[in-house]
Design a protein around this motif. Structure first.
Motif, mmCIF file in Angstrom:
data_model
loop_
_atom_site.group_PDB
_atom_site.id
_atom_site.type_symbol
_atom_site.label_atom_id
_atom_site.label_comp_id
_atom_site.label_asym_id
_atom_site.label_seq_id
_atom_site.Cartn_x
_atom_site.Cartn_y
_atom_site.Cartn_z
ATOM 1 N N LEU A 251 7.960 -2.015 -11.132
ATOM 2 C CA LEU A 251 7.580 -0.878 -10.283
ATOM 3 C C LEU A 251 7.591 0.430 -11.065
ATOM 4 C CD1 LEU A 251 9.489 -1.817 -7.004
ATOM 5 C CD2 LEU A 251 7.008 -1.871 -7.385
ATOM 6 N N ALA A 254 4.440 0.593 -12.977
ATOM 7 C CA ALA A 254 3.328 0.878 -12.066
ATOM 8 C C ALA A 254 3.275 2.353 -11.701
ATOM 9 C CB ALA A 254 3.463 0.016 -10.815
ATOM 10 N N CYS A 264 -2.271 -0.352 -11.659
ATOM 11 C CA CYS A 264 -1.444 -1.456 -12.147
ATOM 12 C C CYS A 264 -1.475 -2.606 -11.138
ATOM 13 C CB CYS A 264 -0.015 -0.969 -12.358
ATOM 14 S SG CYS A 264 1.061 -2.153 -13.156
ATOM 15 N N TYR A 265 -1.599 -3.830 -11.665
ATOM 16 C CA TYR A 265 -1.671 -5.023 -10.822
ATOM 17 C C TYR A 265 -0.702 -6.075 -11.346
ATOM 18 C CZ TYR A 265 -6.069 -2.579 -10.147
ATOM 19 O OH TYR A 265 -7.014 -1.607 -9.934
ATOM 20 N N LEU A 287 2.066 -2.011 -5.198
ATOM 21 C CA LEU A 287 1.760 -2.827 -6.375
ATOM 22 C C LEU A 287 0.948 -4.043 -5.944
ATOM 23 C CD1 LEU A 287 2.083 -3.253 -9.385
ATOM 24 C CD2 LEU A 287 4.242 -4.443 -8.948
ATOM 25 N N SER A 289 -1.300 -7.512 -6.213
ATOM 26 C CA SER A 289 -1.056 -8.717 -6.996
ATOM 27 C C SER A 289 -2.183 -9.728 -6.871
ATOM 28 C CB SER A 289 0.273 -9.360 -6.573
ATOM 29 O OG SER A 289 0.218 -9.786 -5.232
#
Length: 311
Positions: A251, A254, A264-265, A287, A289
């Motif tokens: 985190l 990110a 950010c992934y 975040l 995904s």
């Protein structure tokens, strides 16, 4: 030669031998140069008459010398600095010539007119001797001694100083090699892979501890800026364990990359990791995904709205 003279010479040679042995022992047992330098000064003082000693490490890539250690009449200098070699004429003379330099009467030497006062401010250095610290073909720095009395250094002193300088040079070279290896390991342990323009992949493997987390963050942010990254894909497939600390670091990456203008992934969140995240009551927030790298790259390369691709 009188018996007293012979005994004096023998005693001096014994002091030199003890100094070399003690320095060698310290070099073998010490992990830092900071622990070596005081021993060098202490042991040389047993064999050479001097008032001041200093050690400078040469940074050839910047043509700069970094004065790491100095002692003047038993008082350690806490204000050592880093200067361009061109601004320190005596050190430059040694490093350029790659030879020991001995000045018996510094006040009579033309170079004195170009020097500022050094050593104790209430005294003027009179005799000066410096040796290049050479390891292989590289000059690692300078080891120098000074006296407030003229013409005090002899040939035996210069030979000993050269010998000790070569010992210290080897220690400096070894520390530099260790640092280069450490930096290489850091780069290898944080393999940032550019897969397309503006897309960077960070595959994480193994365990993430505090030290490695800091390295990952530092290397990643540098790469994001250098490559003008728009999308950072963090692949956690190879992480040993997803815990609170690991998620907090992800985190952190990110949030920081977002401040730099990159999205950010998270890629490769396994069912076990997802369950652990839920049980730990960790909020991944914004975040986003993907289940695997293939779908993540396909989505980004097609320019689809990644906000609808959460898993």
């Amino acid at each position: 030669m009188t018996d007293n003279s012979a005994q004096a010479i023998l005693a001096h040679l014994q002091n030199q031998l003890r100094a070399v042995q003690a320095i060698n022992g310290t070099l073998r047992s010490s992990s830092t140069l900071a622990a070596v330098y005081p021993v060098v000064a202490e042991q040389l003082a047993r064999a050479i008459r001097f008032d001041s000693l200093w050690i400078g490490v040469y940074e050839a890539e910047n043509d700069v010398i970094r004065y790491d250690y100095g002692v003047d009449e038993g008082v350690v200098d806490d204000h050592m600095n880093r200067v361009a070699l061109s601004d320190t004429l005596l050190s430059a003379r040694i490093i350029r010539a790659r030879q020991l330099q001995l000045i018996d009467a510094l006040l009579a030497d033309p170079i004195q007119q170009q020097l500022g006062r050094f050593g104790q401010t209430e005294h003027s250095s009179r005799a000066w001797m410096g040796a290049p610290m050479i390891s292989g073909d590289e000059v690692q720095g300078v080891l120098a001694v000074m006296s407030y009395q003229p013409a005090v250094f002899g040939s035996a002193d210069s030979e000993l100083l050269m010998l000790v300088a070569s010992q210290v040079a080897l220690a400096v070279a070894n520390r530099r090699l260790i640092e280069r290896l450490r930096q290489m390991i850091v780069r290898i342990s944080v393999p940032l892979i550019p897969v397309a323009e503006g897309i960077l992949v960070l595959p994480l493997i193994g365990q993430i501890d505090g030290e490695r987390a800091n390295q990952i963050i530092e290397q990643t942010l540098g790469a994001v800026v250098a490559r003008q990254t728009e999308h950072l894909l963090i692949d956690i497939t190879g992480i040993d364990m997803v815990d609170t600390f690991t998620i907090s670091q992800l985190l952190k990456i990110a949030r920081t990359t977002a401040l730099l203008g990159a999205h950010c992934y998270l890629v490769g969140m396994s069912p076990e990791a997802a369950q652990a995240t839920t049980s730990l009551d960790i909020d991944l927030g914004s975040l986003q995904s993907y289940r695997d790298m293939q779908s993540a790259l396909a989505d980004l390369l097609r320019g689809r709205d990644v906000r609808g691709a959460r898993t």
